[in-house]
Enzyme design. Sequence first.
Site, short mmCIF file in Angstrom:
data_model
loop_
_atom_site.label_atom_id
_atom_site.label_comp_id
_atom_site.label_asym_id
_atom_site.label_seq_id
_atom_site.Cartn_x
_atom_site.Cartn_y
_atom_site.Cartn_z
N ASP A 165 -44.83 -18.35 -55.91
CA ASP A 165 -44.46 -19.17 -54.75
C ASP A 165 -43.39 -18.40 -53.98
OD1 ASP A 165 -43.50 -21.08 -52.89
OD2 ASP A 165 -44.16 -22.71 -54.20
N ALA A 169 -56.20 -28.07 -55.53
CA ALA A 169 -55.46 -28.00 -54.26
C ALA A 169 -56.42 -28.13 -53.08
CB ALA A 169 -54.65 -26.71 -54.19
N ARG A 170 -56.98 -27.01 -52.63
CA ARG A 170 -57.96 -27.00 -51.54
C ARG A 170 -59.00 -25.93 -51.82
NH1 ARG A 170 -55.95 -31.10 -50.72
NH2 ARG A 170 -55.18 -32.05 -48.78
N GLU A 199 -66.75 -29.98 -47.86
CA GLU A 199 -66.85 -31.16 -48.72
C GLU A 199 -67.67 -32.23 -47.98
OE1 GLU A 199 -62.90 -32.32 -49.90
OE2 GLU A 199 -62.81 -30.76 -51.44
N HIS A 239 -63.32 -34.15 -55.48
CA HIS A 239 -62.00 -34.27 -54.84
C HIS A 239 -61.42 -35.66 -55.12
CE1 HIS A 239 -59.40 -32.78 -51.20
NE2 HIS A 239 -58.67 -33.26 -52.19
N LEU A 248 -59.53 -36.32 -58.42
CA LEU A 248 -58.63 -36.38 -59.58
C LEU A 248 -57.20 -36.75 -59.23
CD1 LEU A 248 -59.99 -33.42 -61.73
CD2 LEU A 248 -60.55 -35.85 -61.83
#
Length: 230
Positions: free
Chosen positions: A81, A141-142, A172, A191, A193
């Site tokens: 990060d 995440a994505r 999606e 998508h 969780l």
Amino acid sequence: MFTPGANSRAVAEASMAAMLAMVKHLPTWNQRMQAGDWNSRFEIDNDDLDGGTLGIVGLGNIGQTLARMAAGFNMTVQAYDPYLPEEVAAGVHARLISLDELLQTSKFINIHATMNEETRGLIHAGNMKLIQPGSYLVNLARGELIDSLDSVQDALDDGRLRAALLDVFTPEPPDFSHPIFSHPRCLTAPHSLGLSKQAMTNVFQMTCDGIKAILDNQPWDKVANPEIWQ
């Protein structure tokens, strides 16, 4: 209004559940038992979280919550990060490293980064070659953070990934004809969780609190267009 952190706990729990489901072969054991295959217990070795290295891509609210959970499983936590101060990472017992080092040295690679133009395709066929055989991949995440499903498929097929769990896709809904959706070592979800009961309660409560603050002409920092105050 926006609701940062409202579902952080739910997504972090899902990330931990994903790792446990993969290392303990829960879907496989269930399938074999439903087929009456008791002797499969001699064919597959369960793996462990204990002592494993967890690499978290994106150490925001979700990543930090996951790091705290991992401590209970005696895992070593490292993270990529570039925007996070080292002291924040140290506060959740995580070591900040480069993405290449994370991919090369983590047994578990869990993606929790923000999606933007800098992070689009952050994980791709090139740097996935660094992944060591027998690793695990989780993306909650994505979908755009991984360049393509083909890259994941290739890593599963050649053994770099022992298993993967994907909850997000591009687009999606995805193209279900892709072979990854029938791969025996890839778990998938729609998508969903991070959409727990408590998470949705948190989202609705935070939204309503913000709406009330605006209507009462009170300051509120979770506004997507703060220029309205001017």
